[in-house]
Write a protein that holds these residues in place. Structure first.
Motif, short mmCIF file in Angstrom:
data_model
loop_
_atom_site.label_atom_id
_atom_site.label_comp_id
_atom_site.label_asym_id
_atom_site.label_seq_id
_atom_site.Cartn_x
_atom_site.Cartn_y
_atom_site.Cartn_z
N SER A 1 0.88 -1.12 -0.11
CA SER A 1 0.00 -0.11 -0.02
C SER A 1 0.84 1.34 0.02
O SER A 1 0.24 2.40 -0.16
N GLU A 2 2.38 1.04 0.35
CA GLU A 2 3.09 2.19 0.35
C GLU A 2 3.65 2.72 -0.96
O GLU A 2 4.38 3.54 -1.04
N CYS A 3 3.26 1.76 -2.13
CA CYS A 3 3.81 2.27 -3.08
C CYS A 3 3.19 3.80 -3.80
O CYS A 3 2.18 4.32 -3.46
N LEU A 4 4.37 4.40 -4.30
CA LEU A 4 3.73 5.80 -4.61
C LEU A 4 3.46 5.94 -6.12
O LEU A 4 3.47 7.29 -6.72
N HIS A 5 3.62 4.92 -6.81
CA HIS A 5 3.09 4.91 -8.14
C HIS A 5 4.16 5.93 -9.26
O HIS A 5 3.52 6.27 -10.17
N CYS A 6 5.23 5.69 -8.82
CA CYS A 6 6.25 6.52 -9.50
C CYS A 6 6.60 5.89 -10.83
O CYS A 6 7.14 6.56 -11.78
N GLY A 7 6.38 4.67 -10.78
CA GLY A 7 6.67 3.99 -12.41
C GLY A 7 8.18 3.34 -12.31
O GLY A 7 8.36 2.85 -13.39
N SER A 8 8.94 3.51 -11.45
CA SER A 8 10.35 3.42 -11.76
C SER A 8 10.53 1.81 -11.84
O SER A 8 11.21 1.26 -12.88
N CYS A 9 9.70 0.98 -11.06
CA CYS A 9 9.86 -0.39 -11.18
C CYS A 9 9.21 -0.99 -12.41
O CYS A 9 10.12 -1.94 -13.14
N GLU A 10 8.07 -0.50 -13.12
CA GLU A 10 7.83 -0.92 -14.27
C GLU A 10 8.48 -0.73 -15.28
O GLU A 10 8.69 -1.30 -16.30
N ALA A 11 9.30 0.40 -15.21
CA ALA A 11 10.46 0.97 -16.30
C ALA A 11 11.53 -0.23 -16.34
O ALA A 11 12.24 -0.33 -17.44
N HIS A 12 11.87 -0.95 -15.35
CA HIS A 12 13.04 -1.70 -15.25
C HIS A 12 12.62 -3.24 -15.38
O HIS A 12 13.31 -4.11 -15.54
N CYS A 13 11.11 -3.68 -15.44
CA CYS A 13 10.84 -4.85 -15.60
C CYS A 13 11.10 -5.56 -16.85
O CYS A 13 10.30 -5.26 -17.79
N PRO A 14 11.74 -6.68 -16.91
CA PRO A 14 11.85 -7.29 -18.21
C PRO A 14 10.77 -8.03 -18.65
O PRO A 14 10.46 -8.24 -19.93
N GLN A 15 9.85 -8.32 -17.73
CA GLN A 15 8.62 -9.17 -17.97
C GLN A 15 7.51 -8.15 -18.39
O GLN A 15 6.30 -8.61 -18.59
N ILE B 52 5.43 -6.35 -16.39
CA ILE B 52 4.62 -6.51 -15.64
C ILE B 52 3.68 -5.36 -15.03
O ILE B 52 4.41 -4.15 -15.01
N HIS B 53 2.53 -5.23 -15.04
CA HIS B 53 1.82 -3.93 -14.44
C HIS B 53 2.16 -3.94 -13.10
O HIS B 53 1.08 -4.20 -12.12
N ILE B 54 3.25 -3.46 -12.54
CA ILE B 54 3.48 -3.73 -11.25
C ILE B 54 2.77 -3.10 -10.26
O ILE B 54 2.30 -3.39 -8.97
N ILE B 55 2.42 -1.76 -10.43
CA ILE B 55 1.69 -0.86 -9.50
C ILE B 55 0.29 -1.36 -9.47
O ILE B 55 -0.11 -1.44 -8.35
N GLU B 56 -0.36 -1.96 -10.60
CA GLU B 56 -1.72 -2.62 -10.55
C GLU B 56 -1.64 -3.81 -9.57
O GLU B 56 -2.49 -4.05 -8.71
N GLU B 57 -0.54 -4.68 -9.82
CA GLU B 57 -0.45 -5.93 -8.91
C GLU B 57 -0.22 -5.38 -7.54
O GLU B 57 -0.74 -6.35 -6.60
N LEU B 58 0.65 -4.38 -7.14
CA LEU B 58 0.76 -4.44 -5.83
C LEU B 58 -0.62 -3.51 -5.19
O LEU B 58 -0.71 -3.82 -4.09
N GLU B 59 -1.45 -3.09 -5.88
CA GLU B 59 -2.60 -2.60 -5.21
C GLU B 59 -3.53 -3.79 -5.17
O GLU B 59 -4.37 -3.84 -4.16
N GLY B 60 -3.51 -4.78 -5.85
CA GLY B 60 -4.03 -6.09 -5.49
C GLY B 60 -3.73 -6.74 -4.28
O GLY B 60 -4.47 -7.26 -3.53
N ALA B 61 -2.39 -6.77 -4.19
CA ALA B 61 -1.80 -7.22 -2.85
C ALA B 61 -2.12 -6.45 -1.74
O ALA B 61 -2.49 -7.02 -0.53
#
Length: 380
Positions: free
Chosen positions: A349-363, A365-374
């Motif tokens: 829940s502490e994700c800032l939605h900055c998008g840095s993770c998604e920019a680096h993901c080779p797969q 993955i919609h990381i921000i969306e999945e973290l919201e689900g978690a």
């Protein structure tokens, strides 16, 4: 079934004393005694506890429900030595061991285990002399058999058993859902233990209860094959039917769970070839459920301003996607896994939605969306 190994005559159902019935923060001792009585009456004898279970109350429950009420030679009792942060010397280990004996009210343990071993803990065990200590206790007649419980890769297990052939048995996490899982490596670890001629105690055969609460499609498949058998029975029988199994532990917390387990294990029948085929179809259903395709490369972690352990959270989330919550609970079955994943970093829940993770993901993955689900699943 192979014969002649340590514990080959032990009934293949063991009573795990980690999830006992509770009244508030205290163990429901009367219900526990009733469960023990039925377990023993049906010919089962193996009880498993640990120094840390239920904040030390599990060993006390063993004393009150078993040790005080049955002849010592009529049951088998196992407990474990934790090599946590504060355990650094032989004196530390001796203090824990003596406290376990006092809590349980015994003069010896049938099986004594180094608890939850992995690569790091094996290194510590060598450094502080844990192996020497437990075999010293065995030489003094306070332990009959020494071994360890294990949570790591098959490669680490092979290294440990090669270095410590004196270990008399291993306790492994084995279940049909994780049989080919590359994270748990149930089959690979089982095969390593067999290669080293070590009898195996199975823990978590029902995967913390999740294999009793699978998606309806998988449950319906098993029920169609045999409507008289419970869903958890498939998991326990799968493990009990393997070779070189000393016993299969079930952490029973209700009389109903115990009644069910003894009903099909009293006159145990391994899974038939047809039942194995049905179980494989159930596993295929579980595998077909969409999960987060995270490879654990950790490229997403390095620049995360909140230090969120994204891969470990996704490991937990994938379990939730397949198994959801336990029956009668609104909490995910693997809440502890999520708590472990977030203990040294940010929560989902502490994700800032900055998008840095998604920019680096080779797969991709919609990381921000999945973290919201978690966050929704684990934090409400």
């Amino acid at each position: 079934m192979n014969s002649g190994y340590l514990g080959d005559k032990t009934p293949k159902l063991g009573f795990g004393l980690m999830r006992l019935p509770m009244i508030g923060d205290e163990i429901d001792m009367e219900q526990t005694k009733s469960m023990v009585d039925k377990f023993m009456a049906k010919g089962f004898t193996y009880f498993d506890t640990a120094y840390v279970y239920i904040n030390g109350k599990s060993e006390v429950a063993a004393r009150e429900a078993i040790v005080k009420r049955y002849p010592r030679d009529s049951f088998t009792l196992a407990t474990k030595l934790p090599l946590w942060d504060k355990v650094e010397t032989e004196e530390d280990m001796q203090k824990i061991f003596d406290e376990s004996m006092e809590r349980a009210g015994v003069e010896y343990f049938d099986y004594y285990l180094l608890h939850a071993m992995d690569k790091e803990k094996f290194e510590k065990a060598d450094r502080i002399g844990a192996w020497d200590f437990i075999f010293k206790m065995k030489a003094e007649g306070k332990i009959k058999h020494c071994g360890f419980s294990f949570h790591d890769s098959a490669e680490v297990l092979d290294e440990a058993l090669t270095k410590h052939p004196e270990a008399e048995f291993v306790q492994l996490q084995i279940n049909y859902a994780d049989w080919e899982n590359e994270n748990v490596q149930s089959r690979k670890c089982y095969e390593v233990a067999v290669k080293h001629n070590k009898p195996i105690i199975v823990m978590e055969p029902v995967k913390g209860g999740s294999l009793a609460a699978m998606v309806p499609e998988a449950q319906e498949l098993l029920k169609a094959e045999n409507p008289d058998l419970s869903i958890p029975s498939w998991a326990v029988r799968f493990c009990a039917g393997l070779d070189n199994i000393l016993t299969v532990l079930s952490g029973m917390s209700t009389q109903a769970q115990l009644d069910d387990n003894v009903s099909y294990m009293e006159h145990f029948e391994p899974l038939s070839e047809k039942e194995h085929a049905v179980l494989n179809k159930a596993v295929d259903i579980l595998k077909s459920i969409p999960t987060v395709p995270c490879t654990g490369c950790r490229y997403c972690v390095d620049d995360c301003p909140q230090h969120i352990n994204i891969p470990e959270i996704f490991k937990a989330l994938n379990g939730y996607k397949q198994f959801g919550s336990l029956e009668g609970s609104d909490k995910p079955y693997n809440m502890g896994q999520y708590e472990h994943a977030t203990k040294d970093g940010g929560k989902a829940s502490e994700c800032l939605h900055c998008g840095s993770c998604e920019a680096h993901c080779p797969q991709h993955i919609h990381i921000i969306e999945e973290l919201e689900g978690a966050a929704k699943a684990y934090e409400g």
